[in-house]
Write a protein that holds these residues in place. Structure first.
Motif, mmCIF file in Angstrom:
data_model
loop_
_atom_site.group_PDB
_atom_site.id
_atom_site.type_symbol
_atom_site.label_atom_id
_atom_site.label_comp_id
_atom_site.label_asym_id
_atom_site.label_seq_id
_atom_site.Cartn_x
_atom_site.Cartn_y
_atom_site.Cartn_z
ATOM 1 N N ARG A 228 0.824 -1.210 0.000
ATOM 2 C CA ARG A 228 0.000 0.000 0.000
ATOM 3 C C ARG A 228 0.859 1.261 0.000
ATOM 4 N N LEU A 229 2.106 1.165 0.439
ATOM 5 C CA LEU A 229 3.004 2.316 0.430
ATOM 6 C C LEU A 229 3.458 2.671 -0.983
ATOM 7 N N HIS A 230 3.320 1.723 -1.910
ATOM 8 C CA HIS A 230 3.811 1.932 -3.271
ATOM 9 C C HIS A 230 2.713 1.612 -4.286
ATOM 10 N N ARG A 231 1.520 1.865 -3.893
ATOM 11 C CA ARG A 231 0.364 1.485 -4.706
ATOM 12 C C ARG A 231 0.399 2.115 -6.093
ATOM 13 N N THR A 248 3.898 -6.739 -11.425
ATOM 14 C CA THR A 248 4.149 -6.074 -12.696
ATOM 15 C C THR A 248 4.021 -4.581 -12.451
ATOM 16 N N TRP A 249 5.065 -3.825 -12.830
ATOM 17 C CA TRP A 249 5.086 -2.402 -12.550
ATOM 18 C C TRP A 249 4.543 -1.627 -13.749
ATOM 19 N N HIS A 250 4.082 -0.436 -13.495
ATOM 20 C CA HIS A 250 3.655 0.441 -14.580
ATOM 21 C C HIS A 250 4.859 0.741 -15.476
ATOM 22 N N GLY A 251 4.654 0.661 -16.769
ATOM 23 C CA GLY A 251 5.751 0.873 -17.710
ATOM 24 C C GLY A 251 6.671 -0.322 -17.801
ATOM 25 N N ASN A 252 6.317 -1.408 -17.088
ATOM 26 C CA ASN A 252 7.123 -2.632 -17.092
ATOM 27 C C ASN A 252 8.562 -2.381 -16.611
ATOM 28 N N THR A 253 8.722 -1.339 -15.818
ATOM 29 C CA THR A 253 10.037 -1.018 -15.264
ATOM 30 C C THR A 253 9.912 -0.831 -13.766
ATOM 31 N N ALA A 254 10.741 -1.523 -13.026
ATOM 32 C CA ALA A 254 10.701 -1.409 -11.571
ATOM 33 C C ALA A 254 11.062 0.006 -11.159
ATOM 34 N N PRO A 255 10.350 0.573 -10.214
ATOM 35 C CA PRO A 255 10.667 1.933 -9.761
ATOM 36 C C PRO A 255 12.027 1.984 -9.072
ATOM 37 N N ALA A 256 12.504 3.191 -8.850
ATOM 38 C CA ALA A 256 13.854 3.375 -8.311
ATOM 39 C C ALA A 256 14.017 2.740 -6.945
ATOM 40 N N TRP A 257 12.988 2.824 -6.109
ATOM 41 C CA TRP A 257 13.128 2.291 -4.754
ATOM 42 C C TRP A 257 13.310 0.783 -4.744
ATOM 43 N N VAL A 258 12.805 0.108 -5.785
ATOM 44 C CA VAL A 258 12.990 -1.359 -5.878
ATOM 45 C C VAL A 258 14.415 -1.659 -6.310
ATOM 46 N N ARG A 259 14.928 -0.884 -7.262
ATOM 47 C CA ARG A 259 16.264 -1.141 -7.754
ATOM 48 C C ARG A 259 17.329 -0.824 -6.710
ATOM 49 N N GLU A 260 16.982 0.083 -5.827
ATOM 50 C CA GLU A 260 17.979 0.522 -4.844
ATOM 51 C C GLU A 260 17.949 -0.278 -3.558
ATOM 52 N N ALA A 261 16.905 -1.013 -3.350
ATOM 53 C CA ALA A 261 16.790 -1.722 -2.076
ATOM 54 C C ALA A 261 16.315 -3.162 -2.306
ATOM 55 N N ALA A 262 16.793 -4.021 -1.499
ATOM 56 C CA ALA A 262 16.315 -5.398 -1.501
ATOM 57 C C ALA A 262 15.488 -5.590 -0.241
ATOM 58 N N PHE A 263 14.440 -6.338 -0.371
ATOM 59 C CA PHE A 263 13.584 -6.531 0.793
ATOM 60 C C PHE A 263 13.026 -7.945 0.789
ATOM 61 N N ASP A 264 12.676 -8.389 1.959
ATOM 62 C CA ASP A 264 12.040 -9.687 2.133
ATOM 63 C C ASP A 264 10.630 -9.463 2.628
ATOM 64 N N VAL A 265 9.730 -10.295 2.160
ATOM 65 C CA VAL A 265 8.325 -10.217 2.583
ATOM 66 C C VAL A 265 8.056 -11.346 3.545
#
Length: 265
Positions: A228-231, A248-265
């Protein structure tokens, strides 16, 4: 000697004359009375069936109307509201009103001494069904004029005879996601009973066929804590994975915050 005496007694008894029978005045009187009563009843029925006897003078229409107007109801029933109080055809009037696409139930009754009351209950639309129909909260598909379609209804789509299942599932999904601010605008069940959801902002949710309820609960938890923080960046969430999900991201390109950070769910 004894035999002769016996014969004499028999002869004397047989020779006695029978008393005359009374004339059946009572039976005849009862018959005449019955015929008179039958005649009165027949006359009364014919008299009450005469349109000139107790003519209808008013038609009262009741109901809470949003899609059907009283003017429309008066118009469609005008040709059938005729005759007297007792011979007006209630069944025909009920049938004519029920044929209106927005009408769910009709109750027609006489109100002594000269009125007719028509109570109408409208159908409550829940969603659009396909391209040119609506579906009610009861799961009934109906096709009123498209100009009368309410705005903002969600859309349901599925195989034939799946409408009640879709209505039930829409209500449950929406109730489960209300707290997250997600509003369902389209729910589709495919031929293989796979589920696909579209939300008001265009974000899609793919639940698939198996374990769709469990997948919805897992999406609810993931969305509440992270997504919900990146809706605004999310185009589609695919929950058809045993231990994870795909975005699937808009524009089929991961936003900058995804490319810059790795996270676990």
């Amino acid at each position: 000697m004894a035999r002769r005496k016996k014969n004499r007694r028999v002869q004397r008894g047989a020779s006695r004359s029978q008393p005359p029978r009374a004339f059946p005045w009572w039976t005849i009187g009862q018959g005449l009375l019955t015929l008179s009563l039958v005649g009165v009843v027949v006359w009364g029925i014919n008299h009450l069936a005469d349109p000139e006897t107790l003519p209808l003078r008013q038609v009262n229409i009741k109901g809470q109307f949003k899609y059907v107007t009283q003017q429309k109801l008066h118009k469609v029933t005008a040709g059938y509201v005729k005759g007297g109080f007792f011979n007006v055809n209630l069944k025909t009037i009920r049938t004519v009103v029920e044929e209106l696409p927005w009408v769910a139930q009709v109750n027609v009754r006489r109100v002594w001494p000269d009125a007719l009351q028509i109570e109408v209950q409208e159908k409550i639309p829940l969603a659009r069904w396909g391209k040119d129909a609506l579906i009610s909260i009861e799961g009934e598909i109906f096709t009123p004029p498209e100009a009368s379609f309410p705005q903002g209804l969600p859309k349901l789509q599925g195989p034939p005879d799946s409408e009640r299942l879709l209505v039930s599932r829409l209500e449950k999904i929406q109730a489960q996601l209300n707290s997250l601010g997600l509003r369902v605008v389209q729910l589709t069940m495919g031929e293989r009973r796979d589920w696909h959801v579209v939300f008001e902002d265009g974000m899609e949710l793919i639940l698939g066929r198996a374990h769709s309820k469990q997948r919805l609960t897992r999406f609810q938890q993931i969305y509440a804590h992270l997504l919900r923080l990146h809706r605004e960046d999310i185009k589609r969430v695919d929950m058809r994975y045993t231990n994870g999900f795909a975005i699937t991201w808009h524009g089929n390109t991961a936003p900058a915050w995804v490319r810059e950070a790795a996270f676990d769910v």
